[in-house]
Design an enzyme around this catalytic site. Sequence first.
Site, mmCIF file in Angstrom:
data_model
loop_
_atom_site.group_PDB
_atom_site.id
_atom_site.type_symbol
_atom_site.label_atom_id
_atom_site.label_comp_id
_atom_site.label_asym_id
_atom_site.label_seq_id
_atom_site.Cartn_x
_atom_site.Cartn_y
_atom_site.Cartn_z
ATOM 1 N N GLY A 1 0.690 -1.088 0.128
ATOM 2 C CA GLY A 1 0.014 -0.003 -0.165
ATOM 3 C C GLY A 1 1.007 1.395 0.056
ATOM 4 N N GLY B 1 -5.435 12.153 -7.843
ATOM 5 C CA GLY B 1 -6.554 11.512 -6.892
ATOM 6 C C GLY B 1 -6.472 12.167 -5.645
ATOM 7 C CD GLU C 1 -6.428 8.618 -4.448
ATOM 8 O OE1 GLU C 1 -5.376 9.469 -4.683
ATOM 9 O OE2 GLU C 1 -7.501 8.457 -4.815
ATOM 10 C CB SER D 1 -2.453 11.306 8.089
ATOM 11 O OG SER D 1 -3.695 11.712 7.715
HETATM 12 N N1 CAA Z 1 5.000 12.270 -10.039
HETATM 13 C C1 CAA Z 1 5.863 11.763 -11.082
HETATM 14 N N2 CAA Z 1 7.107 11.057 -10.405
HETATM 15 C C2 CAA Z 1 7.289 10.910 -9.175
HETATM 16 C C3 CAA Z 1 6.387 11.400 -8.118
HETATM 17 C C4 CAA Z 1 5.235 12.122 -8.824
HETATM 18 N N3 CAA Z 1 4.135 12.668 -7.961
HETATM 19 N N4 CAA Z 1 6.513 11.194 -7.100
HETATM 20 C C5 CAA Z 1 7.864 10.389 -7.284
HETATM 21 N N5 CAA Z 1 8.173 10.418 -8.623
HETATM 22 C C6 CAA Z 1 9.443 9.790 -9.183
HETATM 23 C C7 CAA Z 1 10.500 10.407 -8.453
HETATM 24 O O1 CAA Z 1 10.936 11.574 -8.984
HETATM 25 C C8 CAA Z 1 11.597 9.315 -8.733
HETATM 26 O O2 CAA Z 1 12.046 9.240 -9.849
HETATM 27 P P1 CAA Z 1 13.643 8.729 -10.206
HETATM 28 O O3 CAA Z 1 13.763 7.200 -9.846
HETATM 29 O O4 CAA Z 1 14.061 9.070 -11.545
HETATM 30 O O5 CAA Z 1 14.532 9.792 -9.263
HETATM 31 C C9 CAA Z 1 10.677 7.813 -8.378
HETATM 32 O O6 CAA Z 1 9.227 8.332 -8.939
HETATM 33 C C10 CAA Z 1 10.798 7.090 -7.284
HETATM 34 O O7 CAA Z 1 10.148 8.315 -6.268
HETATM 35 P P2 CAA Z 1 10.683 8.181 -4.703
HETATM 36 O O8 CAA Z 1 12.048 8.240 -4.399
HETATM 37 O O9 CAA Z 1 9.974 9.395 -3.979
HETATM 38 O O10 CAA Z 1 9.802 6.848 -4.252
HETATM 39 P P3 CAA Z 1 9.781 5.921 -2.844
HETATM 40 O O11 CAA Z 1 9.746 4.653 -2.982
HETATM 41 O O12 CAA Z 1 10.585 6.896 -1.780
HETATM 42 O O13 CAA Z 1 8.230 6.263 -2.335
HETATM 43 C C11 CAA Z 1 6.098 7.608 -1.600
HETATM 44 C C12 CAA Z 1 7.507 7.494 -2.328
HETATM 45 C C13 CAA Z 1 5.869 8.827 -1.379
HETATM 46 C C14 CAA Z 1 6.222 6.791 -0.358
HETATM 47 C C15 CAA Z 1 5.299 6.852 -2.584
HETATM 48 O O14 CAA Z 1 5.284 5.360 -2.561
HETATM 49 C C16 CAA Z 1 3.798 6.804 -2.158
HETATM 50 O O15 CAA Z 1 3.052 8.104 -2.269
HETATM 51 N N6 CAA Z 1 3.207 5.924 -1.550
HETATM 52 C C17 CAA Z 1 1.882 5.959 -1.158
HETATM 53 C C18 CAA Z 1 0.902 5.265 -2.092
HETATM 54 C C19 CAA Z 1 -0.650 5.748 -2.155
HETATM 55 O O16 CAA Z 1 -0.737 6.845 -2.116
HETATM 56 N N7 CAA Z 1 -1.390 4.769 -2.587
HETATM 57 C C20 CAA Z 1 -2.834 4.968 -2.926
HETATM 58 C C21 CAA Z 1 -3.040 4.373 -4.162
HETATM 59 S S1 CAA Z 1 -4.789 4.607 -4.512
HETATM 60 C C22 CAA Z 1 -5.443 2.993 -4.786
HETATM 61 O O17 CAA Z 1 -4.744 2.231 -5.404
HETATM 62 C C23 CAA Z 1 -6.957 2.697 -4.367
HETATM 63 C C24 CAA Z 1 -8.094 3.057 -5.256
HETATM 64 O O18 CAA Z 1 -9.156 3.092 -4.825
HETATM 65 C C25 CAA Z 1 -7.930 3.246 -6.728
#
Ligand code: CAA
Length: 400
Positions: free
Chosen positions: A131, A242, A363, A366
């Site tokens: 997640g 989203g 999404e 917090s």
């Molecule tokens: N837009 C575009 N690219 C992005 C980005 C964004 N918002 N955020 C990160 N990236 C890119 C980064 O630039 C990075 O690129 P490079 O490898 O080229 O440097 C790459 O993605 C990796 O980014 P991070 O190093 O930030 O990745 P991370 O592993 O540290 O993860 C995190 C970051 C913020 C924890 C992320 O995993 C996250 O937001 N997790 C929560 C997920 C979430 O919100 N899930 C809900 C999904 S909704 C659903 O599925 C349910 C439904 O009902 C439909």
Amino acid sequence: MIFELSEDQVQVRDMVREFAEREAAPHVREWDAKQNYSRDIIDKMGEAGILGLPIPEEYGGLGLDYVGLALACEEFEYVDTSLRVVLSVHVGLNSLTLLQWASEEQKQRFLVPQAAGEKIATFGLTEPGAGSDAGAIETTATKDGDDYILNGSKMWISLSDIADNFLVFASLDRSQKHKSLVAFVVERGMEGFTTGTIKGKLGVRAGNTGEMAFDNVRVPGANRIGEEGEGFKIAMSAIDQGRFTVGAGAVGLTRASLDASIRYANDRQTFGVPIGKHQLVQQMIAKMVAGYEASQLLVYKAAELKNRGIRNTRETSLAKWYATEAALQAADDAVQIHGSYGFANDYPVERYLRNARGSTIYEGTSQIHQILQAEYALGYRIDKPLSRPQPPAVGFEDEV
Ligand code: CAA
């Protein structure tokens, strides 16, 4: 920042307010109890153009800007969270992502019928074991000629049993984590692809939430969105859209809690006066007012950046985190103001509390948002411009 709504924005706000009051409000309690809204309501949203609000007219949408989209989310969630969720997944996570990342041919095939509401769309990233750590998904894509074979499963997917088109993410090589992800449109009816509904949720009970399973699903290369390895960026930029709709909807839930509390506090008497005269009740009302207005400003700030196609991951995360926490607090206080009556479903506030609870989890929890905000502030995280930026809203193209 301009605080006055344009004519178009007022028009869409009033249209959605009137639609939600007429088509949904009389049924919301019953839908919540039976854990299912009537599919009709989604068809009616499509007929009214609501499922294509921010999509440019050339792709069959209404060409509205992001403040307009925020207002629509606020008005829907004022009436019921499960309706705002339809906008979050169909419009936010899916259609706006196709607008940003899909080829022209794919936009004609998938986006145009979605904007018209002829096809319903959702998004599948989250899995039973992944997640918050979205890069750790286990669904695999194996290349076979021009096609890909998908295996795995997704969970907590809104509209899973309703949608026709599913924007899903799979890994080409799990040892490469986020760098190996690839995005596809999976279509209902593809062999080996099944969906199911999860019952017994605490909140958003009327909304359809469920699972997807992929058992050797053959997906043509023409359904791949973006390039191999771009899947994580596509997923994260989808979530930027989203999260925006979730934050905007939370503004509506806070307003609903505030309005219900004002009505009750002016009516219910204790110690010979309306309870609104008691200072500790006033304190809860005052916090709701501040929560509502501050959340709305954060959402509008993110909207203005989106209108101009400027990267807004930080601002959107802040708006989503703050607005959903404010909505949860407001709903909790609304139950407190209603006393024992708030604990039963004669009044809507117990539903507001149950519905608000999920939004601080989905999404991005917090906790994820607090980590992001701290990392931005400390200089550990910087939003770089994207190779494929989100297009500006209609009418803002010349302002970029
Ligand atoms: N837009 C575009 N690219 C992005 C980005 C964004 N918002 N955020 C990160 N990236 C890119 C980064 O630039 C990075 O690129 P490079 O490898 O080229 O440097 C790459 O993605 C990796 O980014 P991070 O190093 O930030 O990745 P991370 O592993 O540290 O993860 C995190 C970051 C913020 C924890 C992320 O995993 C996250 O937001 N997790 C929560 C997920 C979430 O919100 N899930 C809900 C999904 S909704 C659903 O599925 C349910 C439904 O009902 C439909």
